[in-house]
Design a protein around this motif. Structure first.
Motif, short mmCIF file in Angstrom:
data_model
loop_
_atom_site.label_atom_id
_atom_site.label_comp_id
_atom_site.label_asym_id
_atom_site.label_seq_id
_atom_site.Cartn_x
_atom_site.Cartn_y
_atom_site.Cartn_z
N ILE A 161 25.61 59.21 -18.42
CA ILE A 161 24.54 59.95 -18.31
C ILE A 161 23.57 60.58 -18.65
O ILE A 161 22.45 61.33 -19.00
N GLY A 162 24.10 60.06 -20.40
CA GLY A 162 23.37 61.38 -21.87
C GLY A 162 24.53 61.44 -22.55
O GLY A 162 25.08 61.38 -22.71
N ASP A 163 23.57 62.89 -23.42
CA ASP A 163 23.79 63.48 -24.67
C ASP A 163 23.90 64.74 -24.24
O ASP A 163 23.34 65.69 -23.62
N ALA A 164 24.73 66.15 -24.62
CA ALA A 164 24.95 66.64 -24.43
C ALA A 164 24.03 68.08 -25.50
O ALA A 164 24.01 67.07 -26.65
N PRO A 165 23.17 68.67 -24.90
CA PRO A 165 22.09 69.37 -26.07
C PRO A 165 22.96 70.68 -26.85
O PRO A 165 21.82 70.91 -27.75
N PHE A 166 24.02 70.71 -26.77
CA PHE A 166 24.54 72.34 -27.11
C PHE A 166 26.31 71.75 -27.99
O PHE A 166 26.36 70.36 -27.43
N PRO A 167 26.63 71.68 -28.56
CA PRO A 167 28.14 72.09 -29.20
C PRO A 167 29.23 72.72 -28.33
O PRO A 167 28.77 73.38 -28.58
N ILE A 168 29.42 72.38 -26.84
CA ILE A 168 30.26 73.16 -26.42
C ILE A 168 31.72 73.02 -26.51
O ILE A 168 32.30 72.26 -27.61
N PRO A 169 32.35 74.46 -27.02
CA PRO A 169 33.16 74.67 -27.23
C PRO A 169 34.55 73.75 -26.78
O PRO A 169 34.49 73.77 -25.21
N SER A 170 35.50 73.03 -27.27
CA SER A 170 36.72 72.16 -26.65
C SER A 170 37.79 72.94 -26.83
O SER A 170 38.90 72.91 -25.38
N THR A 171 38.27 73.95 -26.44
CA THR A 171 39.49 74.89 -26.43
C THR A 171 39.11 75.51 -25.64
O THR A 171 40.25 76.19 -25.04
N ILE A 172 38.58 76.93 -25.21
CA ILE A 172 38.13 77.40 -23.94
C ILE A 172 37.83 76.81 -23.07
O ILE A 172 36.57 76.34 -22.58
N PRO A 173 38.49 76.64 -21.12
CA PRO A 173 37.83 76.09 -20.48
C PRO A 173 36.29 77.26 -19.58
O PRO A 173 37.08 78.16 -19.83
N GLY A 174 35.74 76.15 -19.35
CA GLY A 174 34.38 77.06 -18.31
C GLY A 174 35.26 77.67 -17.61
O GLY A 174 35.79 77.52 -16.57
N PHE A 175 33.58 78.07 -16.84
CA PHE A 175 33.93 78.85 -15.26
C PHE A 175 32.85 78.31 -14.79
O PHE A 175 31.98 78.04 -14.60
N PHE A 176 33.65 77.98 -13.06
CA PHE A 176 32.14 77.59 -12.27
C PHE A 176 31.77 78.14 -11.46
O PHE A 176 32.81 78.80 -10.32
N ILE A 177 30.66 78.54 -10.88
CA ILE A 177 30.50 78.72 -10.16
C ILE A 177 28.85 78.52 -9.70
O ILE A 177 28.05 78.58 -10.67
N ASN A 178 27.86 78.59 -8.64
CA ASN A 178 27.04 78.12 -8.04
C ASN A 178 26.66 76.86 -8.76
O ASN A 178 26.08 76.54 -9.61
N ASN A 179 27.67 75.75 -8.20
CA ASN A 179 27.53 74.06 -8.48
C ASN A 179 27.48 74.00 -9.88
O ASN A 179 27.20 72.84 -11.39
N THR A 180 28.06 74.54 -11.19
CA THR A 180 27.56 74.65 -12.38
C THR A 180 28.82 75.70 -13.31
O THR A 180 29.44 76.28 -12.58
N LEU A 181 29.31 74.53 -14.34
CA LEU A 181 30.22 75.04 -14.88
C LEU A 181 29.29 76.07 -16.50
O LEU A 181 28.52 74.45 -16.70
N HIS A 182 30.09 76.98 -16.45
CA HIS A 182 29.85 77.74 -17.47
C HIS A 182 30.37 77.49 -19.07
O HIS A 182 31.84 77.49 -18.73
N TRP A 183 30.61 77.81 -20.02
CA TRP A 183 30.44 78.41 -21.13
C TRP A 183 30.01 78.91 -22.37
O TRP A 183 29.03 79.16 -22.06
N ASN A 184 31.19 79.41 -22.91
CA ASN A 184 30.14 80.53 -24.35
C ASN A 184 29.63 79.67 -25.30
O ASN A 184 31.01 79.00 -26.04
N LEU A 185 28.12 79.66 -25.69
CA LEU A 185 28.14 79.17 -27.12
C LEU A 185 28.84 79.32 -28.07
O LEU A 185 29.04 81.10 -28.26
N ASP A 186 29.15 79.12 -29.12
CA ASP A 186 29.62 79.76 -30.33
C ASP A 186 27.96 80.21 -31.15
O ASP A 186 27.72 79.39 -31.86
#
Length: 397
Positions: free
Chosen positions: A205-230
């Protein structure tokens, strides 16, 4: 009078006469063990409790009720037989054995090295230890598991980011993978989606605009998966410059795109260096972030909640903890606020081993439990994976 069994007396009501909405409301207030027992009373009760709507009701009344220990990252994790259940009144913890209907077990999965990914509606995505690839979708309460098909495109390293979420418009679960190919520029990370329950292939579906951390699972709420950016990653400099230090990014499973989310004002440019770490979380039905200023033995912990999702101005400081004595080892990088109780007590999981209660009025901690192995907090779901994903290969614990 209300009876659970049939009666010849027409003046006696039966539990089966109650509308499903009322039964769900009743079941949603029962202890976990009682709910599990109710599931095996009759087919109609099993159907109600296994419905995804029941998870929403149950998680509303009991925000988080169980912990389970992660003793080793292998297929033996799928043989989970015991969980720790939080008592809603005393907040004490008791052990409970899990029993599973043998009809739910079809195939045995062996010799898989897996680790925990993020959860969604009580289901958990399990990833490969070496590759990070999404491998299985698991319900730890029913001990059911489905196999995620292998993607056709191979990543060139072991830093695959795996995600799992639900599209609220179609009510369909999706698996996400973010990966890098060897011949791509270092800054390019491709994104693929797999629609569970369709039998279709992975689609790019395309490319990620941010470097998503691979070691910490995200948190899902409101149809969206969230991560902390470094914030120390230079690739995020343009994100912070354009979005006022947006430390949070999200993937929307409806629109299938990424978005930057503005952080609370505590992370403004003149304060961002004060707070050493930040942990995302879910409190009730709200996205939350825990800001930590790790002063030696006198940390400052602030917990913020986004009261209106997607509105940066709705970030509100729920509570602050200052100047307390640390009596557990190195908790700073992992402080998860599980829920806030009516009596001004805050249930927290620290360093993945220590379950603590903090009383806001008395300003003191109470240890609830210390686990020998790392644990995760989990809201149980009774959804039958067989009913949700009929077209997928099966396994069992």
């Amino acid at each position: 009078m209300l009876e659970s069994s049939s009666s010849s007396n027409s003046g006696v009501a039966k539990v089966s006469d109650l509308p499903g909405s009322i039964l769900i409301n009743i079941f949603g207030r029962l202890p976990l063990k009682t709910v599990i027992n109710c599931k095996f009373v009759c087919k109609s009760w099993r159907s109600l409790i296994s419905d995804s709507y029941f998870y929403q009701v149950y998680s509303h009344h009991i925000p988080t009720t169980v912990f389970f220990e992660v003793k080793e990252m292998s297929s033996s994790l799928l043989n989970l037989k015991e969980i720790s259940v939080i008592d809603r009144q005393s907040c004490g913890i008791a052990k409970m054995q899990l029993t599973t209907n043998s009809r739910d077990h079809v195939v045995d999965i062996r010799n898989m090295n897996i680790q925990l990914g993020n959860g969604c509606n009580g289901l958990i995505c399990l990833r490969g230890v070496k590759t990070g690839e999404p491998s299985l979708i698991w319900n730890p309460i029913t001990r059911q598991v489905i196999v995620v098909p292998k993607p056709a495109t191979t990543a060139d390293d072991n830093n695959v980011v795996a995600g799992f979420g639900l599209c609220g418009h179609t009510n369909r679960y999706k698996v996400l993978r973010i990966f890098h190919k060897k011949r791509d520029p270092p800054s390019r990370w491709r994104v693929e989606i797999y629609d569970l329950g369709t039998g279709n292939k992975w689609r790019e579906i395309g490319d990620a605009p941010f470097p998503i951390p691979s070691t910490i699972p995200g948190f899902f709420i409101n149809n969206t998966l969230h991560w902390n950016l470094d914030k120390n990653n230079k690739r995020n400099d343009h994100v912070n410059a354009n979005n006022n230090n947006s430390l949070i990014c999200g993937f929307d499973f409806i629109e299938e795109n990424f978005k930057a989310i503005k952080a609370p004002p505590i992370f403004s440019s003149h304060k961002k260096n004060k707070y050493h770490w930040s942990n995302l979380g879910i409190i009730g039905n709200f996205l939350s972030i825990c800001a930590i200023d790790a002063k030696a033995f006198r940390p400052d912990i602030q917990v913020w909640v986004m009261e209106k999702y997607g509105v940066p101005e709705s970030w509100a400081l729920r509570f602050s903890i200052r100047d307390f004595f640390i009596d557990w080892c190195n908790p700073y990088r992992s402080i998860q606020v599980i829920n806030i109780r009516d009596n001004d007590e805050i249930l927290m999981l620290c360093a993945n081993h220590f379950v603590k209660l903090y009383n806001l009025r008395e300003r003191r901690f109470r240890t609830v439990e210390i686990f020998d192995f790392p644990v995760i907090a989990h809201v149980p779901s009774f959804v039958s994976l067989k009913d949700v994903f009929r077209e997928h290969p099966w396994g069992s614990g």
